[in-house]
Write an enzyme that holds these catalytic residues in place. Structure first.
Site, PDB file in Angstrom:
ATOM      1  N   HIS A  69      39.583 -48.460  59.957  1.00 27.42           N
ATOM      2  CA  HIS A  69      39.852 -49.251  61.300  1.00 27.42           C
ATOM      3  C   HIS A  69      39.906 -50.555  61.030  1.00 27.42           C
ATOM      4  O   HIS A  69      40.960 -51.335  61.600  1.00 27.42           O
ATOM      5  CB  HIS A  69      38.744 -48.887  62.305  1.00 27.42           C
ATOM      6  CG  HIS A  69      38.738 -47.494  62.623  1.00 27.42           C
ATOM      7  ND1 HIS A  69      37.295 -46.968  62.808  1.00 27.42           N
ATOM      8  CD2 HIS A  69      39.659 -46.711  63.347  1.00 27.42           C
ATOM      9  CE1 HIS A  69      37.406 -45.616  62.999  1.00 27.42           C
ATOM     10  NE2 HIS A  69      38.667 -45.529  63.566  1.00 27.42           N
TER      11      HIS A  69
ATOM     12  N   LYS B  61      34.876 -35.227  74.170  1.00 31.57           N
ATOM     13  CA  LYS B  61      34.115 -35.533  73.039  1.00 31.57           C
ATOM     14  C   LYS B  61      32.954 -36.177  73.284  1.00 31.57           C
ATOM     15  O   LYS B  61      32.873 -37.377  73.900  1.00 31.57           O
ATOM     16  CB  LYS B  61      34.897 -36.591  71.914  1.00 31.57           C
ATOM     17  CG  LYS B  61      35.655 -35.888  71.184  1.00 31.57           C
ATOM     18  CD  LYS B  61      36.067 -36.704  69.852  1.00 31.57           C
ATOM     19  CE  LYS B  61      37.313 -37.174  69.500  1.00 31.57           C
ATOM     20  NZ  LYS B  61      37.789 -38.163  68.629  1.00 31.57           N
TER      21      LYS B  61
ATOM     22  N   ARG C 235      46.957 -42.586  58.707  1.00 32.65           N
ATOM     23  CA  ARG C 235      46.598 -42.355  57.171  1.00 32.65           C
ATOM     24  C   ARG C 235      47.441 -41.282  56.568  1.00 32.65           C
ATOM     25  O   ARG C 235      47.458 -41.593  55.259  1.00 32.65           O
ATOM     26  CB  ARG C 235      45.188 -41.580  57.423  1.00 32.65           C
ATOM     27  CG  ARG C 235      44.119 -42.230  57.768  1.00 32.65           C
ATOM     28  CD  ARG C 235      42.980 -41.615  58.464  1.00 32.65           C
ATOM     29  NE  ARG C 235      43.325 -40.677  59.654  1.00 32.65           N
ATOM     30  CZ  ARG C 235      42.248 -40.145  60.303  1.00 32.65           C
ATOM     31  NH1 ARG C 235      41.206 -40.471  60.068  1.00 32.65           N
ATOM     32  NH2 ARG C 235      42.786 -39.438  61.261  1.00 32.65           N
TER      33      ARG C 235
ATOM     34  N   SER D 145      35.843 -41.114  61.090  1.00 30.03           N
ATOM     35  CA  SER D 145      34.544 -41.327  61.544  1.00 30.03           C
ATOM     36  C   SER D 145      33.793 -40.064  61.692  1.00 30.03           C
ATOM     37  O   SER D 145      32.795 -40.086  61.210  1.00 30.03           O
ATOM     38  CB  SER D 145      34.787 -41.785  62.986  1.00 30.03           C
ATOM     39  OG  SER D 145      35.186 -43.018  63.025  1.00 30.03           O
TER      40      SER D 145
HETATM   41  O1  PNS Z   1      39.883 -42.654  67.666  1.00 27.04           O
HETATM   42  P1  PNS Z   1      40.658 -41.536  68.425  1.00 27.04           P
HETATM   43  O2  PNS Z   1      39.576 -40.671  69.148  1.00 27.04           O
HETATM   44  O3  PNS Z   1      41.697 -41.066  67.688  1.00 27.04           O
HETATM   45  O4  PNS Z   1      41.397 -42.344  69.743  1.00 27.04           O
HETATM   46  C1  PNS Z   1      42.032 -41.521  70.606  1.00 27.04           C
HETATM   47  C2  PNS Z   1      42.655 -42.376  71.698  1.00 27.04           C
HETATM   48  C3  PNS Z   1      41.572 -43.053  72.487  1.00 27.04           C
HETATM   49  C4  PNS Z   1      43.474 -43.320  71.102  1.00 27.04           C
HETATM   50  C5  PNS Z   1      43.398 -41.282  72.707  1.00 27.04           C
HETATM   51  O5  PNS Z   1      42.690 -40.366  73.207  1.00 27.04           O
HETATM   52  C6  PNS Z   1      43.789 -42.234  73.959  1.00 27.04           C
HETATM   53  O6  PNS Z   1      44.693 -42.863  74.027  1.00 27.04           O
HETATM   54  N1  PNS Z   1      42.906 -41.877  75.047  1.00 27.04           N
HETATM   55  C7  PNS Z   1      42.898 -42.634  76.632  1.00 27.04           C
HETATM   56  C8  PNS Z   1      43.602 -41.509  77.531  1.00 27.04           C
HETATM   57  C9  PNS Z   1      45.143 -41.352  77.329  1.00 27.04           C
HETATM   58  O7  PNS Z   1      45.803 -42.434  77.522  1.00 27.04           O
HETATM   59  N2  PNS Z   1      45.666 -40.269  77.152  1.00 27.04           N
HETATM   60  C10 PNS Z   1      46.742 -39.918  77.035  1.00 27.04           C
HETATM   61  C11 PNS Z   1      47.412 -40.138  75.863  1.00 27.04           C
HETATM   62  S1  PNS Z   1      49.280 -40.129  75.721  1.00 27.04           S
END
Ligand code: PNS
Length: 168
Positions: free
Chosen positions: A23, A47, A96, A133
């Site tokens: 990150h 989660k 990645r 993570s």
């Molecule tokens: O580190 P992660 O868990 O891969 O991050 C995922 C994250 C937080 C970027 C994704 O779950 C997200 O954008 N969450 C916010 C809710 C949202 O906008 N959902 C619709 C996505 S199209």
């Protein structure tokens, strides 16, 4: 062309449970391209994390302290709503491997469709292409060495957490 005086701002959203060197590589490289990088810790309804959101923010603040253009924030809701509320036109995501691409492309297209917010993909440094993570938490939880994978502030907290769960 665009307004030269406008602050160029990007958001780097994620769970950051906890932040890894992968990150940080993306955040540092984004900070070279933008005036302000907002690293936003999103609360995921599905989660439950190892670290609380406040702990994740503290680790991000400690790990990015040397970059004045990086700001840490948190949000509960849609990334696009966060972007609109904070005048941020672009999301940046690290990729990645090809396996990340399917889901990230789907989210990028959905976010553009929902609110016209664009996503830029930055290829991860190959040194970190295997890093996640979830793996870091598992390895550290069993006493494995993750010192090359996370910043010192995270390492310290992972070791404390592992000791705590041994004693429990
Ligand atoms: O580190 P992660 O868990 O891969 O991050 C995922 C994250 C937080 C970027 C994704 O779950 C997200 O954008 N969450 C916010 C809710 C949202 O906008 N959902 C619709 C996505 S199209």
């Amino acid at each position: 062309m665009g307004d030269e005086s406008k602050v160029r701002r990007v958001v780097c959203p994620g769970s950051f449970d906890p932040v890894t060197n992968g990150h940080l590589d993306i955040i540092e490289r984004a900070a070279r391209l933008y005036d302000e990088v907002v690293v936003a810790v999103f609360v995921n309804r599905n989660k439950s994390g190892l670290f609380t959101v406040d702990e994740r923010i503290a680790m991000l603040q400690e790990a990015t302290g040397e970059f004045p253009q990086v700001r840490i924030d948190t949000f509960r809701g849609l990334t696009v709503d966060y972007c609109k509320a904070n005048d941020i036109p672009v999301i940046i995501k690290g990729l990645r491997a090809v396996s990340d691409f399917d889901y990230e492309l789907q989210m990028a297209q959905m976010n553009r469709g929902l609110a016209g917010i664009d996503t830029l993909f930055m290829p991860t440094n190959p040194e970190y292409s295997f890093l996640a993570s979830s793996l870091v938490k598992d390895i550290a939880g069993w006493g494995g060495d993750v010192s090359a994978l996370v910043p010192p502030t995270v390492l310290k907290r992972l070791i404390e957490r592992a000791k705590g769960s041994d004693e429990a």
